[in-house]
Design a protein around this motif. Structure first.
Motif, PDB file in Angstrom:
ATOM      1  N   ASP A 196       0.857  -1.174   0.000  1.00  0.00           N
ATOM      2  CA  ASP A 196       0.000   0.000   0.000  1.00  0.00           C
ATOM      3  C   ASP A 196       0.900   1.232   0.000  1.00  0.00           C
ATOM      4  N   ALA A 197       0.875   1.997  -1.082  1.00  0.00           N
ATOM      5  CA  ALA A 197       1.784   3.132  -1.243  1.00  0.00           C
ATOM      6  C   ALA A 197       1.202   4.447  -0.733  1.00  0.00           C
ATOM      7  N   ARG A 198       0.054   4.407  -0.094  1.00  0.00           N
ATOM      8  CA  ARG A 198      -0.571   5.634   0.383  1.00  0.00           C
ATOM      9  C   ARG A 198       0.088   6.143   1.669  1.00  0.00           C
ATOM     10  N   SER A 199      -0.415   7.252   2.164  1.00  0.00           N
ATOM     11  CA  SER A 199       0.083   7.798   3.426  1.00  0.00           C
ATOM     12  C   SER A 199      -0.269   6.871   4.580  1.00  0.00           C
ATOM     13  N   VAL A 200       0.453   7.029   5.666  1.00  0.00           N
ATOM     14  CA  VAL A 200       0.176   6.222   6.859  1.00  0.00           C
ATOM     15  C   VAL A 200      -1.250   6.463   7.345  1.00  0.00           C
ATOM     16  N   SER A 260       1.360  -3.674  -5.940  1.00  0.00           N
ATOM     17  CA  SER A 260       1.272  -2.345  -5.341  1.00  0.00           C
ATOM     18  C   SER A 260      -0.103  -1.750  -5.614  1.00  0.00           C
ATOM     19  N   PHE A 261      -0.601  -0.988  -4.641  1.00  0.00           N
ATOM     20  CA  PHE A 261      -1.885  -0.310  -4.820  1.00  0.00           C
ATOM     21  C   PHE A 261      -1.881   0.990  -4.023  1.00  0.00           C
ATOM     22  N   CYS A 262      -2.868   1.833  -4.303  1.00  0.00           N
ATOM     23  CA  CYS A 262      -3.047   3.095  -3.568  1.00  0.00           C
ATOM     24  C   CYS A 262      -4.536   3.413  -3.586  1.00  0.00           C
ATOM     25  N   TRP A 272       5.549   0.566  -7.658  1.00  0.00           N
ATOM     26  CA  TRP A 272       5.785  -0.457  -8.693  1.00  0.00           C
ATOM     27  C   TRP A 272       7.092  -0.179  -9.415  1.00  0.00           C
ATOM     28  N   PHE A 273       7.298   1.061  -9.812  1.00  0.00           N
ATOM     29  CA  PHE A 273       8.500   1.445 -10.549  1.00  0.00           C
ATOM     30  C   PHE A 273       9.746   1.202  -9.695  1.00  0.00           C
ATOM     31  N   GLY A 274       9.688   1.591  -8.432  1.00  0.00           N
ATOM     32  CA  GLY A 274      10.833   1.397  -7.564  1.00  0.00           C
ATOM     33  C   GLY A 274      11.195  -0.064  -7.384  1.00  0.00           C
ATOM     34  N   LEU A 275      10.196  -0.893  -7.116  1.00  0.00           N
ATOM     35  CA  LEU A 275      10.442  -2.309  -6.857  1.00  0.00           C
ATOM     36  C   LEU A 275      10.792  -3.068  -8.128  1.00  0.00           C
ATOM     37  N   SER A 276      10.037  -2.823  -9.203  1.00  0.00           N
ATOM     38  CA  SER A 276      10.215  -3.581 -10.434  1.00  0.00           C
ATOM     39  C   SER A 276      11.371  -3.074 -11.282  1.00  0.00           C
ATOM     40  N   GLU A 277      11.410  -1.767 -11.531  1.00  0.00           N
ATOM     41  CA  GLU A 277      12.340  -1.228 -12.514  1.00  0.00           C
ATOM     42  C   GLU A 277      13.663  -0.769 -11.911  1.00  0.00           C
ATOM     43  N   VAL A 278      13.622  -0.171 -10.722  1.00  0.00           N
ATOM     44  CA  VAL A 278      14.850   0.327 -10.100  1.00  0.00           C
ATOM     45  C   VAL A 278      15.558  -0.770  -9.315  1.00  0.00           C
ATOM     46  N   GLN A 279      14.809  -1.461  -8.437  1.00  0.00           N
ATOM     47  CA  GLN A 279      15.433  -2.543  -7.677  1.00  0.00           C
ATOM     48  C   GLN A 279      15.547  -3.814  -8.505  1.00  0.00           C
ATOM     49  N   GLY A 280      14.680  -3.981  -9.489  1.00  0.00           N
ATOM     50  CA  GLY A 280      14.762  -5.137 -10.377  1.00  0.00           C
ATOM     51  C   GLY A 280      14.143  -6.400  -9.839  1.00  0.00           C
ATOM     52  N   LEU A 281      13.148  -6.288  -8.946  1.00  0.00           N
ATOM     53  CA  LEU A 281      12.484  -7.472  -8.415  1.00  0.00           C
ATOM     54  C   LEU A 281      11.548  -8.078  -9.462  1.00  0.00           C
ATOM     55  N   ASN A 283       8.153 -10.275 -10.855  1.00  0.00           N
ATOM     56  CA  ASN A 283       6.751 -10.522 -10.507  1.00  0.00           C
ATOM     57  C   ASN A 283       6.114  -9.387  -9.701  1.00  0.00           C
ATOM     58  N   VAL A 284       6.306  -8.170 -10.171  1.00  0.00           N
ATOM     59  CA  VAL A 284       5.685  -7.017  -9.522  1.00  0.00           C
ATOM     60  C   VAL A 284       4.518  -6.540 -10.394  1.00  0.00           C
ATOM     61  N   ARG A 285       3.334  -6.484  -9.800  1.00  0.00           N
ATOM     62  CA  ARG A 285       2.138  -6.041 -10.518  1.00  0.00           C
ATOM     63  C   ARG A 285       1.627  -4.730  -9.933  1.00  0.00           C
ATOM     64  N   LEU A 286       0.895  -3.999 -10.744  1.00  0.00           N
ATOM     65  CA  LEU A 286       0.211  -2.792 -10.295  1.00  0.00           C
ATOM     66  C   LEU A 286      -1.292  -3.049 -10.326  1.00  0.00           C
ATOM     67  N   TYR A 287      -1.945  -2.814  -9.197  1.00  0.00           N
ATOM     68  CA  TYR A 287      -3.402  -2.901  -9.130  1.00  0.00           C
ATOM     69  C   TYR A 287      -3.932  -1.501  -9.415  1.00  0.00           C
ATOM     70  N   ASP A 288      -4.223  -1.231 -10.677  1.00  0.00           N
ATOM     71  CA  ASP A 288      -4.591   0.129 -11.065  1.00  0.00           C
ATOM     72  C   ASP A 288      -5.938   0.540 -10.504  1.00  0.00           C
ATOM     73  N   GLY A 289      -6.823  -0.402 -10.260  1.00  0.00           N
ATOM     74  CA  GLY A 289      -8.104  -0.057  -9.643  1.00  0.00           C
ATOM     75  C   GLY A 289      -7.948   0.373  -8.201  1.00  0.00           C
ATOM     76  N   SER A 290      -6.999  -0.238  -7.510  1.00  0.00           N
ATOM     77  CA  SER A 290      -6.631   0.106  -6.137  1.00  0.00           C
ATOM     78  C   SER A 290      -7.853   0.210  -5.212  1.00  0.00           C
ATOM     79  N   MET A 291      -7.756   1.055  -4.183  1.00  0.00           N
ATOM     80  CA  MET A 291      -8.817   1.092  -3.175  1.00  0.00           C
ATOM     81  C   MET A 291     -10.147   1.605  -3.729  1.00  0.00           C
ATOM     82  N   SER A 292     -10.107   2.419  -4.780  1.00  0.00           N
ATOM     83  CA  SER A 292     -11.360   2.887  -5.386  1.00  0.00           C
ATOM     84  C   SER A 292     -12.139   1.728  -5.961  1.00  0.00           C
TER      85      SER A 292
END
Length: 305
Positions: A196-200, A260-262, A272-281, A283-292
């Motif tokens: 969850d990438a949202r604020s605390v 990842s979701f928000c 998603w970008f940080g984990l998948s593209e920068v760190q290179g992990l 099987n990283v997916r983005l849940y674009d629908g997220s909490m909405s």
């Protein structure tokens, strides 16, 4: 910047230079201002300026990297509303029309430009980057630090608007990069990290946006605040080591994958970008629908803590 030939001249040019034209300019997800300055004018480079107009006016018209095409994040159609759920991935046909109209072909290398003033602003670039990736286009990078970094490097600016010549872009959907409700439900039950990438405050259920119907987060999720991925003073994205540190501190462990979701899939694209593209992990997916999307059905569980 990115010039197109017409008719028979185009066919001849492709036969003579097709291999070079299709060559990827870099395999790095982030390029700096020096790299961009060195590559300005290359035939296969397309710059997309996704800055939206503000109360101060049209930022693109006020000054942009020479050759950049205006493709504002909110106004161009990079995200779609389906029913009551905003921010979803547009259809394949819609993206093909949008990207082709911006003068991008499958052989081009796209560099995405945004303001770079803060993490949320940079999230526009990571979301557009993900959109290219999920529709099969790997030749894409982001200017690290955006226009803030370009200005810091004393990069040249132009006020001459660029009118793109339509190209041909064929999308190829990669479902492994996108999560929907079924994958989230599986993640809750299995060894898949939900990030969850949202604020605390939103994560623990003290606050919510008006697009989300219930306070709290998806069960089993771990919180990594989106703004930790970006350093506005630098300005630039966090390093691979910093992303790994954030994941470790949050308790993210090796698993079967990551989602990842928000709220609407904007801030989540930063994680998603940080984990998948920068760190290179993997099987990283983005849940674009997220909490909405998740809270649009009241039967889906939401927890607070």
């Amino acid at each position: 910047m990115h010039f197109k030939l017409a008719g028979a001249a185009l066919a001849t040019a492709l036969l003579m230079t097709g291999a070079a034209h299709a060559e990827r300019l870099t395999d790095q997800p982030l390029v700096d201002a020096a790299w961009l300055n060195q590559h300005l004018g290359k035939e296969s480079l397309v710059l997309l300026d996704i800055r939206d107009a503000t109360e101060a006016g049209d930022l693109y018209a006020a000054g942009h990297v020479p050759g950049a095409v205006a493709a504002p994040y909110a106004a161009s159609g990079w995200r779609a509303k389906v029913g009551d759920v905003p921010g979803l991935l547009p259809t394949e046909e819609a993206i093909e029309a949008l990207v082709s109209g911006l003068g991008v072909s499958n052989d081009d290398h796209v560099v995405i430009l945004t303001g770079g003033q803060n993490a949320s602003d940079f999230g526009g670039a990571t979301r557009v980057y993900w959109t290219f990736k999920v529709y099969g286009h790997d030749n894409v990078s982001i200017l690290d630090g955006g226009y803030a970094a370009w200005a810091k490097s004393n990069g040249e600016l132009s006020t001459e608007a660029v009118t793109p010549v339509a190209a041909s872009f064929d999308a190829e959907f990669r479902p492994e990069l996108r999560a929907e409700v079924a994958e989230v439900n599986e993640a809750i039950e299995n060894d898949v990290n939900l990030i969850d990438a949202r604020s605390v405050a939103q994560f623990i259920g003290q606050e919510k946006t008006n697009t989300v119907q219930a306070l709290g987060h998806i069960p089993s999720a771990i919180n990594i605040n989106f703004d930790k991925f970006y350093d506005a003073e630098k300005p630039g994205f966090a390093s691979a080591d910093k992303v790994a540190q954030l994941a470790s501190e949050a308790g993210v462990t090796d698993s079967e994958g990551f989602i990842s979701f928000c709220n609407t899939g904007h801030l989540a694209s930063i994680a998603w970008f940080g984990l998948s593209e920068v760190q290179g992990l993997p099987n990283v997916r983005l849940y674009d629908g997220s909490m909405s999307d998740w809270t649009s059905d009241p039967s889906r569980p939401v927890v607070t803590n």
